[in-house]
Design a protein around this motif. Structure first.
Motif, mmCIF file in Angstrom:
data_model
loop_
_atom_site.group_PDB
_atom_site.id
_atom_site.type_symbol
_atom_site.label_atom_id
_atom_site.label_comp_id
_atom_site.label_asym_id
_atom_site.label_seq_id
_atom_site.Cartn_x
_atom_site.Cartn_y
_atom_site.Cartn_z
ATOM 1 N N ASP A 87 -11.216 6.780 2.701
ATOM 2 C CA ASP A 87 -10.347 6.171 1.693
ATOM 3 C C ASP A 87 -8.946 6.034 2.284
ATOM 4 O O ASP A 87 -8.272 7.030 2.542
ATOM 5 C CB ASP A 87 -10.310 7.033 0.428
ATOM 6 N N ARG A 88 -8.507 4.812 2.510
ATOM 7 C CA ARG A 88 -7.227 4.595 3.182
ATOM 8 C C ARG A 88 -6.053 5.147 2.392
ATOM 9 O O ARG A 88 -5.086 5.660 2.960
ATOM 10 C CB ARG A 88 -7.042 3.097 3.458
ATOM 11 N N ASP A 89 -6.124 5.039 1.056
ATOM 12 C CA ASP A 89 -5.023 5.559 0.252
ATOM 13 C C ASP A 89 -4.916 7.073 0.372
ATOM 14 O O ASP A 89 -3.811 7.633 0.374
ATOM 15 C CB ASP A 89 -5.203 5.165 -1.212
ATOM 16 N N SER A 136 1.676 6.816 -6.752
ATOM 17 C CA SER A 136 0.596 7.690 -7.223
ATOM 18 C C SER A 136 0.932 9.159 -6.997
ATOM 19 O O SER A 136 0.374 10.036 -7.683
ATOM 20 C CB SER A 136 -0.715 7.340 -6.504
ATOM 21 N N ARG A 168 0.836 -1.206 0.000
ATOM 22 C CA ARG A 168 0.000 0.000 0.000
ATOM 23 C C ARG A 168 0.873 1.259 0.000
ATOM 24 O O ARG A 168 0.605 2.206 -0.730
ATOM 25 C CB ARG A 168 -0.943 0.004 1.212
ATOM 26 N N HIS A 169 1.925 1.262 0.829
ATOM 27 C CA HIS A 169 2.852 2.393 0.810
ATOM 28 C C HIS A 169 3.403 2.601 -0.604
ATOM 29 O O HIS A 169 3.460 3.738 -1.099
ATOM 30 C CB HIS A 169 4.019 2.146 1.763
ATOM 31 N N ARG A 185 2.209 1.659 -3.535
ATOM 32 C CA ARG A 185 1.186 2.121 -4.471
ATOM 33 C C ARG A 185 0.871 3.603 -4.272
ATOM 34 O O ARG A 185 0.763 4.372 -5.243
ATOM 35 C CB ARG A 185 -0.080 1.285 -4.305
ATOM 36 N N VAL A 186 0.753 4.018 -3.017
ATOM 37 C CA VAL A 186 0.421 5.413 -2.727
ATOM 38 C C VAL A 186 1.564 6.334 -3.128
ATOM 39 O O VAL A 186 1.348 7.385 -3.752
ATOM 40 C CB VAL A 186 0.081 5.574 -1.232
ATOM 41 N N THR A 207 1.816 -3.125 -7.679
ATOM 42 C CA THR A 207 2.016 -1.711 -7.374
ATOM 43 C C THR A 207 2.663 -0.918 -8.500
ATOM 44 O O THR A 207 2.610 0.312 -8.495
ATOM 45 C CB THR A 207 2.910 -1.558 -6.132
#
Length: 358
Positions: A275-277, A23, A16-17, A19-20, A45
């Protein structure tokens, strides 16, 4: 200039880190702990995959290294990143299994370049709550809670096999340490009065299933905290009460409720917190754009992570709670304290939604 980022650990929180951060436009690299036997880009990712041969050189030029490995590796992986030359490190919670385990990092000459993940600080609702705090006068009391049912975190996996169930790495104090962190931001450094950790209960596990803490602060005369793995449905939030009203933050609905002395209520909801992201992106931007030495007001306004001294202070509180629950009555062990104004981590934004093993 494009920032260079390395995420050490490829479990769900590490991915997740990655991917974020990607982005946000960062040059993002993912360095798994366990060799995958593949190269190129990570399909989940889009981050460039590193291994033991390529990783150190990229870490040496990184603007930020995110350490998202098992708790037992946190200190060593962070020290390695600092020694290789990374500009800053964002370390997942908790800093270490216990305060003595954190000593090599706490005494490192570059310890001031370390952030500790504290994504609840990045919620817009939390920043709104912090801004409203003076409206209720000096808070007299507070109750903080984070309660859920551990087997629901991953229905497709036996909870007894998770890090949460392990005595040396899991348990609610380590797992839900964010509640202790943000309560200290709101109310100041705690002085522990009472603690009870329960290992008996409906779950079969070695780590504590629940914890109930009582402390005072320079502001509040009574703060109670309830953390557990044994509650359905999941619930998470804080209530603060003072002579001029009360404030309540319900994390699951991203709602802050302000009640004035007459009983009139004003509610504000912050949909972006769901939204967690989005929340992690707020934290990531602050970690990239600020230094931990920035003043507390600026850090809090930006939704920045905790500093290392803050992370160590919270870790000391956890150690003291374990000791007190076991029958001892020590003071909170000393840790560097600033003024306050993984591979197996469940997601801190959603009680009951775990993070998969790295």
């Amino acid at each position: 200039m494009t920032a260079t980022v390395v995420v050490r650990g490829s479990g769900s929180i590490g991915r997740r880190h990655a991917r974020v951060l990607r982005s946000l436009g960062a040059e993002t690299h993912l360095w798994p702990v366990r060799p995958r036997g593949v190269s190129g880009s990570d399909p989940a990712t889009g981050a460039t995959l590193l291994d033991e041969a390529s990783g150190p050189a990229v870490v040496a030029r990184a603007d930020l290294v995110v350490v998202a490995t098992d708790t037992g590796r946190h200190v060593a992986d962070t020290v390695d990143a600092l020694d290789l030359g990374a500009a800053r490190v964002l370390l997942e919670k908790p800093v270490a299994p216990s305060l003595p385990d954190a000593e090599p990092l706490a005494t490192h000459p570059r310890s001031g370049d370390v952030w500790v993940a504290a994504p609840l600080r990045a919620h817009a609702a939390f920043r709104h709550l912090l801004a409203l705090l003076p409206s209720i006068g000096r808070p007299v009391s507070a109750h903080v809670w984070c309660q859920s049912w551990l087997p629901d975190w991953r229905p497709d996996r036996d909870y007894r096999d998770s890090y949460s169930a392990r005595a040396g790495e899991g348990g609610v104090l380590r797992d839900l340490v964010h509640e202790l962190d943000y309560a200290s931001v709101l109310l100041g450094e705690p002085a522990l009065v009472g603690a009870r950790l329960d290992h008996d209960g409906p779950l079969e596990m070695a780590a504590e299933q629940s914890a109930t803490l009582l402390w005072t602060t320079p502001v509040a005369s009574g703060v109670t905290v309830r953390l557990d793995y044994v509650t359905r449905p999941a619930t998470r939030g804080i209530v603060l009460r003072g002579p001029d009203g009360s404030l309540e933050w319900t994390v699951a609905s991203a709602t802050v409720r302000h009640t004035d002395p007459s009983g009139s209520v004003v509610e504000a909801t912050f949909a972006e917190d769901l939204d967690r992201d989005t929340v992690m992106a707020t934290q990531a931007r602050a970690a990239l754009g600020m230094h931990p030495a920035a003043d507390p007001a600026s850090r809090h306004a930006a939704g920045a992570p905790a500093t290392l001294p803050e992370g160590l202070s919270t870790l000391a509180l956890c150690d003291a709670a374990r000791a007190l629950s076991a029958g001892a009555s020590p003071p909170i062990p000393p840790a560097p304290v600033e003024p306050r104004d993984h591979e197996a981590r469940h997601d801190p934004h959603d009680p009951g939604a775990p993070e998969e093993t790295r």
